[in-house]
Design an enzyme around this catalytic site. Structure first.
Site, PDB file in Angstrom:
ATOM      1  N   CYS A 291       0.881  -1.171   0.000  1.00 26.71           N
ATOM      2  CA  CYS A 291       0.000   0.000   0.000  1.00 26.71           C
ATOM      3  C   CYS A 291       0.917   1.219   0.000  1.00 26.71           C
ATOM      4  CB  CYS A 291      -0.984  -0.015   1.168  1.00 26.71           C
ATOM      5  SG  CYS A 291      -0.276   0.215   2.816  1.00 26.71           S
TER       6      CYS A 291
ATOM      7  N   THR B 207       2.160   3.115   2.471  1.00 28.99           N
ATOM      8  CA  THR B 207       3.225   3.055   3.481  1.00 28.99           C
ATOM      9  C   THR B 207       3.551   1.630   3.922  1.00 28.99           C
ATOM     10  OG1 THR B 207       1.686   3.219   5.330  1.00 28.99           O
ATOM     11  CG2 THR B 207       2.578   5.310   4.431  1.00 28.99           C
ATOM     12  N   GLY B 208       2.648   0.696   3.668  1.00 27.73           N
ATOM     13  CA  GLY B 208       2.788  -0.665   4.173  1.00 27.73           C
ATOM     14  C   GLY B 208       2.169  -0.834   5.549  1.00 27.73           C
TER      15      GLY B 208
ATOM     16  N   ARG C 168      16.219 -19.534  20.156  1.00 20.59           N
ATOM     17  CA  ARG C 168      15.612 -18.599  21.113  1.00 20.59           C
ATOM     18  C   ARG C 168      14.472 -17.815  20.466  1.00 20.59           C
ATOM     19  NH1 ARG C 168      20.077 -15.848  19.150  1.00 20.59           N
ATOM     20  NH2 ARG C 168      19.783 -13.623  18.768  1.00 20.59           N
TER      21      ARG C 168
ATOM     22  N   GLY D  16      -0.950   0.423   6.986  1.00 17.29           N
ATOM     23  CA  GLY D  16      -2.361   0.068   7.075  1.00 17.29           C
ATOM     24  C   GLY D  16      -2.624  -1.365   6.645  1.00 17.29           C
TER      25      GLY D  16
ATOM     26  N   ASN E 284      11.546 -13.437  13.530  1.00 20.09           N
ATOM     27  CA  ASN E 284      10.117 -13.386  13.851  1.00 20.09           C
ATOM     28  C   ASN E 284       9.280 -14.392  13.076  1.00 20.09           C
ATOM     29  OD1 ASN E 284      10.864 -10.007  13.554  1.00 20.09           O
ATOM     30  ND2 ASN E 284      10.509 -10.957  15.549  1.00 20.09           N
TER      31      ASN E 284
END
Length: 151
Positions: A68, A70-71, A135, A73, A102
Site C-alpha cells: 500500500c 506506506t505498508g 531462542r 495500514g 520473527n
C-alpha cells in the site's frame, strides 16, 4: 528456481511496486496468486490484506506480500487474521531479520516509501531467508500465546 507460492496483494497506492513485483515473480518462475488490485483506481485495502493473509495462514501460499502507500495500514489489517505475522520492511536488513527472528510470513511494503528496485531487493531477501528457530522460536511462541489470549 524457487519452488514456493506467493500470495500477492496491493491497493492503488502500492500498484506500481506491485506491478514490478509481479514482473519479478514471472521472471523468476515463482508461482503466485494475485489478489489485486489491478489499477490505480482507489480501492480499500483491508479486504485485500485479509485475503492474502488467509491464503498464507490456510496454506494456499507459502508467503505473502502486500503493498500500500506506506505498508502500515495493510499490515495492520493482515495481522488481524489469526496466524498472520505481517511486517513492514523498508530495507533488506528488516526483511532478513523479520524472517530470521520473527518467522514473519507476510511482507508489507510502502509504495510511496521505497522505489521499485529497492522493493525487489527487499522481497528477494524476504523469500530467501529462513526462520532461525532457537531462542526466536520461544518468542514467536509467546506471540502465538498473546494471539490466543494466553499471555
Amino acid at each position: 528456481m524457487i519452488t514456493m507460492k506467493i500470495a500477492l496483494g496491493c491497493d492503488h497506492g502500492g500498484f506500481e511496486v506491485a506491478q514490478t513485483l509481479r514482473a519479478y515473480l514471472r521472471d523468476q518462475g515463482i508461482e503466485y496468486q494475485d489478489f489485486g488490485t489491478n489499477s490505480t483506481e482507489s480501492v480499500d485495502y483491508p479486504p485485500i490484506a485479509a485475503s492474502v493473509a488467509r491464503a498464507v495462514v490456510e496454506g494456499q501460499a507459502d508467503l505473502g506480500v502486500l503493498v500500500c502507500s506506506t505498508g502500515i495500514g495493510i499490515s495492520i489489517a493482515a495481522n488481524k487474521v489469526k496466524g498472520a505475522r505481517a511486517a513492514v520492511c523498508t530495507n533488506e536488513l528488516c526483511a532478513r531479520l523479520t524472517r530470521n527472528d520473527n518467522d514473519s510470513n507476510i511482507l508489507c511494503i510502502g509504495g510511496k516509501v521505497v522505489d521499485c528496485d529497492t522493493a525487489v531487493k527487499i522481497f528477494d531477501t524476504f523469500i530467501h531467508t529462513s526462520f532461525e528457530g532457537g531462542r526466536h522460536a520461544r518468542r514467536v511462541g509467546q506471540i502465538v500465546q498473546i494471539e490466543n489470549g494466553e499471555l
